[in-house]
Design a protein around this motif. Structure first.
Motif, PDB file in Angstrom:
ATOM      1  N   GLY A 146       1.142   9.022  -5.750  1.00 11.28           N
ATOM      2  CA  GLY A 146       0.951  10.327  -5.131  1.00 11.28           C
ATOM      3  C   GLY A 146      -0.380  10.496  -4.442  1.00 11.28           C
ATOM      4  N   ASN A 147      -1.157   9.411  -4.329  1.00  9.09           N
ATOM      5  CA  ASN A 147      -2.433   9.478  -3.611  1.00  9.09           C
ATOM      6  C   ASN A 147      -2.713   8.127  -2.970  1.00  9.09           C
ATOM      7  OD1 ASN A 147      -4.279   7.773  -5.414  1.00  9.09           O
ATOM      8  ND2 ASN A 147      -3.451   9.251  -6.883  1.00  9.09           N
ATOM      9  N   THR A 148      -3.774   8.065  -2.175  1.00 14.17           N
ATOM     10  CA  THR A 148      -4.059   6.844  -1.410  1.00 14.17           C
ATOM     11  C   THR A 148      -5.140   5.963  -2.032  1.00 14.17           C
ATOM     12  OG1 THR A 148      -5.768   7.871  -0.030  1.00 14.17           O
ATOM     13  CG2 THR A 148      -3.472   8.085   0.715  1.00 14.17           C
ATOM     14  N   LYS A 149      -5.640   6.324  -3.214  1.00 12.13           N
ATOM     15  CA  LYS A 149      -6.784   5.600  -3.766  1.00 12.13           C
ATOM     16  C   LYS A 149      -6.493   4.111  -3.961  1.00 12.13           C
ATOM     17  CE  LYS A 149     -10.088   5.558  -7.599  1.00 12.13           C
ATOM     18  NZ  LYS A 149     -10.521   6.208  -8.876  1.00 12.13           N
ATOM     19  N   SER A 150      -5.480   3.787  -4.748  1.00 12.66           N
ATOM     20  CA  SER A 150      -5.176   2.372  -4.989  1.00 12.66           C
ATOM     21  C   SER A 150      -4.648   1.712  -3.725  1.00 12.66           C
ATOM     22  CB  SER A 150      -4.164   2.233  -6.127  1.00 12.66           C
ATOM     23  OG  SER A 150      -2.953   2.888  -5.809  1.00 12.66           O
ATOM     24  N   ALA A 151      -3.945   2.476  -2.877  1.00 10.37           N
ATOM     25  CA  ALA A 151      -3.421   1.920  -1.628  1.00 10.37           C
ATOM     26  C   ALA A 151      -4.558   1.513  -0.700  1.00 10.37           C
ATOM     27  CB  ALA A 151      -2.517   2.931  -0.945  1.00 10.37           C
ATOM     28  N   ARG A 152      -5.609   2.313  -0.652  1.00 11.33           N
ATOM     29  CA  ARG A 152      -6.754   1.955   0.187  1.00 11.33           C
ATOM     30  C   ARG A 152      -7.417   0.680  -0.318  1.00 11.33           C
ATOM     31  NH1 ARG A 152      -8.649   5.845   3.858  1.00 11.33           N
ATOM     32  NH2 ARG A 152      -7.649   7.897   3.704  1.00 11.33           N
ATOM     33  N   GLN A 153      -7.389   0.462  -1.611  1.00 12.27           N
ATOM     34  CA  GLN A 153      -7.945  -0.778  -2.160  1.00 12.27           C
ATOM     35  C   GLN A 153      -7.117  -1.981  -1.724  1.00 12.27           C
ATOM     36  OE1 GLN A 153      -7.973   0.039  -6.369  1.00 12.27           O
ATOM     37  NE2 GLN A 153      -9.841   1.287  -6.269  1.00 12.27           N
ATOM     38  N   VAL A 154      -5.801  -1.800  -1.690  1.00 12.32           N
ATOM     39  CA  VAL A 154      -4.912  -2.868  -1.206  1.00 12.32           C
ATOM     40  C   VAL A 154      -5.229  -3.190   0.255  1.00 12.32           C
ATOM     41  CG1 VAL A 154      -2.524  -3.480  -0.667  1.00 12.32           C
ATOM     42  CG2 VAL A 154      -3.059  -2.325  -2.818  1.00 12.32           C
ATOM     43  N   ILE A 166      -4.974  11.283   7.684  1.00 12.17           N
ATOM     44  CA  ILE A 166      -4.283  12.548   7.962  1.00 12.17           C
ATOM     45  C   ILE A 166      -3.749  13.160   6.669  1.00 12.17           C
ATOM     46  CG2 ILE A 166      -2.283  13.586   9.092  1.00 12.17           C
ATOM     47  CD1 ILE A 166      -2.675  11.540  11.361  1.00 12.17           C
ATOM     48  N   GLU A 167      -3.088  12.347   5.866  1.00 14.01           N
ATOM     49  CA  GLU A 167      -2.518  12.861   4.619  1.00 14.01           C
ATOM     50  C   GLU A 167      -3.606  13.343   3.663  1.00 14.01           C
ATOM     51  OE1 GLU A 167       0.564  13.391   4.227  1.00 14.01           O
ATOM     52  OE2 GLU A 167       1.542  12.145   5.747  1.00 14.01           O
ATOM     53  N   ASP A 168      -4.793  12.729   3.732  1.00 16.56           N
ATOM     54  CA  ASP A 168      -5.912  13.125   2.872  1.00 16.56           C
ATOM     55  C   ASP A 168      -6.769  14.228   3.485  1.00 16.56           C
ATOM     56  OD1 ASP A 168      -5.194  11.293   0.929  1.00 16.56           O
ATOM     57  OD2 ASP A 168      -6.525   9.715   1.665  1.00 16.56           O
ATOM     58  N   SER A 169      -6.340  14.749   4.643  1.00 14.41           N
ATOM     59  CA  SER A 169      -7.068  15.812   5.360  1.00 14.41           C
ATOM     60  C   SER A 169      -8.439  15.361   5.854  1.00 14.41           C
ATOM     61  CB  SER A 169      -7.224  17.069   4.469  1.00 14.41           C
ATOM     62  OG  SER A 169      -5.962  17.568   4.071  1.00 14.41           O
ATOM     63  N   HIS A 170      -8.608  14.078   6.073  1.00 18.26           N
ATOM     64  CA  HIS A 170      -9.840  13.535   6.648  1.00 18.26           C
ATOM     65  C   HIS A 170      -9.647  13.449   8.163  1.00 18.26           C
ATOM     66  CE1 HIS A 170     -10.476  11.341   2.519  1.00 18.26           C
ATOM     67  NE2 HIS A 170     -10.763  12.639   2.455  1.00 18.26           N
ATOM     68  N   TYR A 171      -9.603  14.597   8.794  1.00 20.71           N
ATOM     69  CA  TYR A 171      -9.185  14.658  10.191  1.00 20.71           C
ATOM     70  C   TYR A 171     -10.183  14.015  11.139  1.00 20.71           C
ATOM     71  CZ  TYR A 171      -5.995  18.020   8.093  1.00 20.71           C
ATOM     72  OH  TYR A 171      -5.064  18.634   7.292  1.00 20.71           O
ATOM     73  N   ALA A 212       0.831  -1.204   0.000  1.00 18.99           N
ATOM     74  CA  ALA A 212       0.000   0.000   0.000  1.00 18.99           C
ATOM     75  C   ALA A 212       0.866   1.255   0.000  1.00 18.99           C
ATOM     76  CB  ALA A 212      -0.934  -0.004   1.202  1.00 18.99           C
ATOM     77  N   TRP A 213       1.881   1.302   0.853  1.00 20.83           N
ATOM     78  CA  TRP A 213       2.753   2.477   0.883  1.00 20.83           C
ATOM     79  C   TRP A 213       3.513   2.642  -0.424  1.00 20.83           C
ATOM     80  CZ3 TRP A 213       1.997   6.464   3.554  1.00 20.83           C
ATOM     81  CH2 TRP A 213       1.517   6.408   4.873  1.00 20.83           C
ATOM     82  N   LEU A 214       3.914   1.534  -1.029  1.00 19.84           N
ATOM     83  CA  LEU A 214       4.577   1.627  -2.332  1.00 19.84           C
ATOM     84  C   LEU A 214       3.638   2.227  -3.369  1.00 19.84           C
ATOM     85  CD1 LEU A 214       7.023   1.093  -4.090  1.00 19.84           C
ATOM     86  CD2 LEU A 214       6.258  -1.269  -4.372  1.00 19.84           C
ATOM     87  N   GLN A 215       2.362   1.842  -3.315  1.00 22.50           N
ATOM     88  CA  GLN A 215       1.366   2.418  -4.233  1.00 22.50           C
ATOM     89  C   GLN A 215       1.226   3.920  -4.005  1.00 22.50           C
ATOM     90  OE1 GLN A 215      -0.421   1.063  -6.707  1.00 22.50           O
ATOM     91  NE2 GLN A 215       0.431  -0.985  -6.480  1.00 22.50           N
ATOM     92  N   VAL A 216       1.214   4.321  -2.739  1.00 23.02           N
ATOM     93  CA  VAL A 216       1.091   5.749  -2.417  1.00 23.02           C
ATOM     94  C   VAL A 216       2.246   6.534  -3.021  1.00 23.02           C
ATOM     95  CG1 VAL A 216       1.273   7.410  -0.526  1.00 23.02           C
ATOM     96  CG2 VAL A 216      -0.282   5.475  -0.327  1.00 23.02           C
ATOM     97  N   TYR A 217       3.452   6.041  -2.832  1.00 22.63           N
ATOM     98  CA  TYR A 217       4.618   6.784  -3.291  1.00 22.63           C
ATOM     99  C   TYR A 217       4.738   6.796  -4.812  1.00 22.63           C
ATOM    100  CZ  TYR A 217       5.904   6.505   1.631  1.00 22.63           C
ATOM    101  OH  TYR A 217       5.898   6.611   3.008  1.00 22.63           O
ATOM    102  N   ARG A 218       4.152   5.788  -5.450  1.00 19.36           N
ATOM    103  CA  ARG A 218       4.196   5.748  -6.911  1.00 19.36           C
ATOM    104  C   ARG A 218       3.115   6.633  -7.540  1.00 19.36           C
ATOM    105  NH1 ARG A 218       5.444  -0.401  -9.080  1.00 19.36           N
ATOM    106  NH2 ARG A 218       7.659   0.004  -9.386  1.00 19.36           N
ATOM    107  N   PHE A 256       4.873  13.165  -1.239  1.00 23.59           N
ATOM    108  CA  PHE A 256       3.559  12.850  -0.679  1.00 23.59           C
ATOM    109  C   PHE A 256       3.352  13.394   0.724  1.00 23.59           C
ATOM    110  CE2 PHE A 256       0.816   9.956   1.773  1.00 23.59           C
ATOM    111  CZ  PHE A 256      -0.379  10.116   1.071  1.00 23.59           C
ATOM    112  N   HIS A 257       4.285  13.147   1.631  1.00 24.66           N
ATOM    113  CA  HIS A 257       4.050  13.418   3.046  1.00 24.66           C
ATOM    114  C   HIS A 257       4.020  14.915   3.333  1.00 24.66           C
ATOM    115  CE1 HIS A 257       3.933   9.362   4.532  1.00 24.66           C
ATOM    116  NE2 HIS A 257       5.064   9.066   3.929  1.00 24.66           N
ATOM    117  N   ARG A 258       3.003  15.347   4.039  1.00 21.28           N
ATOM    118  CA  ARG A 258       2.809  16.767   4.286  1.00 21.28           C
ATOM    119  C   ARG A 258       3.805  17.336   5.289  1.00 21.28           C
ATOM    120  NH1 ARG A 258      -3.174  16.984   5.316  1.00 21.28           N
ATOM    121  NH2 ARG A 258      -2.716  19.189   5.186  1.00 21.28           N
ATOM    122  N   VAL A 259       4.532  16.471   5.987  1.00 22.33           N
ATOM    123  CA  VAL A 259       5.547  16.974   6.904  1.00 22.33           C
ATOM    124  C   VAL A 259       6.604  17.790   6.161  1.00 22.33           C
ATOM    125  CG1 VAL A 259       7.063  14.948   6.770  1.00 22.33           C
ATOM    126  CG2 VAL A 259       7.041  16.329   8.848  1.00 22.33           C
TER     127      VAL A 259
END
Length: 478
Positions: free
Chosen positions: A277-285, A307-312, A269-275, A455-458
């Protein structure tokens, strides 16, 4: 050459079928079926080993014949617990799995106090609990040492016992030289056991010899191609080398081998995010993993995604559902209160954020007093202090973590603490120091990637910095 077989047990009877197949020609070299009483299990094992050697036209040395004939225990019940524990070990490195294995090994040695291999693996698993961060108390290492010493007193030259002793030195004190001595000793006794190649690979990673580690992990998988743990570890090694396609292939293979093992889904999932730039496919994993594995294993990562998607609000709600107060692993120790503080900070509620960071600070200071040499605690403390505006304290703690586990001591885990220090520098506004560290991290094998920096907002405070932009451009695609 492949050995295939199956075991069926019914009450006190056992049927074992085994066959030896030439992997290239698929020619059957030898096959046999054994219908025996369960009390004959050790005789069957010896018979199978002799027949395989004969089929391969191999000459067994007197020492090899002795090992084949030697019974690990006289108790079938103890051996049954031992095999069940070992099978749990092979499933995953998760805390709950290791705890079950420990309990089963305890049952084995309670039944047979002379069972050296069971003591050895009991000690190994206690050492792993310490190493993985599940229990970093000195008492855990004492228990591990006692079990391994008991095994050594029974069978000092047994390869399983010597491997366990090697793991104690590796996981308990990072004494790589002594650990390698034990692992090489075990391999000399059992040159055909691929596990010894994996043991050597673990040390090679810590020494920064990653491509050698890849070669040894591949060798280990030739002997044990269905090991999800070895497959996943190969994926980790590919990742730090930034061979991302191969890493993803390994994660996929690990999922096939153990669909109820959470870690391959998490890393994929994290590899998908970094490739992407979003969490859509990673969330499916993760959704697929939660369907097959324990859903609780995915909650902390989903909090990160929220957090990264601002869904606080979603992140806060998810955190309330997590019973643990801390998310911890071999390389990290993050109090839930620190997560909550960061979320409120991002929501623009500084007073609420400060209260939660103060709570995290209190917990971390207590933990540091209890375990002053735990680099994870110092790294986490640096992050909490930075968010509280205590720059001097934050930098002190971040640098302490790096001093405790420098890259020179651990090329696999050490870079993580440099990245943690870079985050602290970012929060306190020392951007040139951050960029110096990031440039170094992108030059060495490690988990830091351009995808993660994007990707990471930090890293948001660096986005407009010319050096950061140049860095991203320079390493794009690597």
């Amino acid at each position: 050459t492949l050995l295939e077989g199956s075991v069926r047990r019914a009450d006190s009877r056992v049927r074992i079928t085994s066959q030896l197949v030439d992997a290239k020609t698929e020619e059957h070299l030898w096959a046999e079926t054994y219908d025996r009483d369960l009390t004959d299990i050790f005789a069957i094992q010896s018979d199978v080993a002799r027949n395989i050697a004969a089929a391969l036209k191999s000459m067994l040395s007197p020492e090899e014949r002795q090992r084949i004939e030697q019974r690990p225990t006289e108790s079938i019940a103890a051996y049954d617990y031992y095999l069940r524990a070992y099978e749990y070990e092979r499933q995953s490195n998760e805390k709950k799995v290791i705890e079950i294995a420990i309990e089963l090994y305890k049952k084995a040695v309670d039944i047979d106090p002379g069972f050296a291999q069971a003591y050895a693996r009991l000690g190994r698993n206690h050492a792993f609990m310490y190493w993985e961060g599940y229990d970093r108390t000195s008492q855990r290492l004492v228990i591990a040492r006692e079990a391994v010493d008991q095994a050594l007193s029974i069978k000092p030259d047994d390869p399983v016992v010597r491997m366990a002793n090697g793991y104690y030195y590796y996981w308990g004190s990072r004494d790589y030289a002594r650990a390698l001595e034990e692992f090489y000793f075990a391999r000399r006794i059992e040159p055909g056991n691929g596990l010894h190649a994996a043991n050597i690979a673990w040390i090679q990673r810590r020494l920064g010899r990653f491509e050698e580690a890849v070669a040894n992990l591949k060798t280990a998988l030739e002997y044990d191609p269905r090991s999800s743990v070895l497959t996943l570890e190969l994926g980790y090694t590919y990742y730090v080398l930034r061979w991302y396609d191969l890493a993803e292939q390994s994660y996929d293979r690990a999922i096939v081998l153990a669909p109820d093992y959470s870690f391959p889904y998490l890393y994929k999932a994290w590899l998908q995010v970094y490739r992407t730039g979003n969490t859509k496919s990673a969330r499916q994993v993760l959704a697929e993993g939660m369907r097959l594995a324990d859903p609780n294993e995915f909650l902390w990562t989903l909090v990160d995604f929220d957090i990264e998607d601002s869904h606080y609000n979603a992140a806060l709600e998810r955190l309330t559902a997590i019973p643990e107060d801390v998310w911890e692993g071999q390389w990290w120790f993050t109090p839930k209160e620190a997560y909550v503080g960061w979320i409120f900070e991002l929501m623009g509620e500084p007073a609420e954020a400060r209260q939660h960071f103060e709570n995290a600070r209190a917990l971390l200071e207590k933990k540091v007093r209890e375990s002053p040499d735990d680099e994870r605690l110092h790294a986490a403390s640096g992050w909490a202090y930075a968010h509280l505006g205590l720059a001097d304290e934050a930098l002190r703690e971040g640098r302490k973590a790096v001093d405790l586990l420098p890259v020179s001591l651990d090329a696999f885990a050490g870079p993580q603490y440099l990245e943690d220090l870079a985050e602290v520098y970012t929060i306190v506004g020392e951007h040139d120091e951050v960029l110096d560290l990031l440039e170094h991290l992108l030059e060495i094998p490690c988990w830091t990637s351009i995808g993660a920096l994007r990707f990471h907002r930090v890293w948001d405070p660096l986005r407009e910095h010319p050096r950061f932009q140049a860095l991203v451009k320079q390493y794009e695609g690597r």
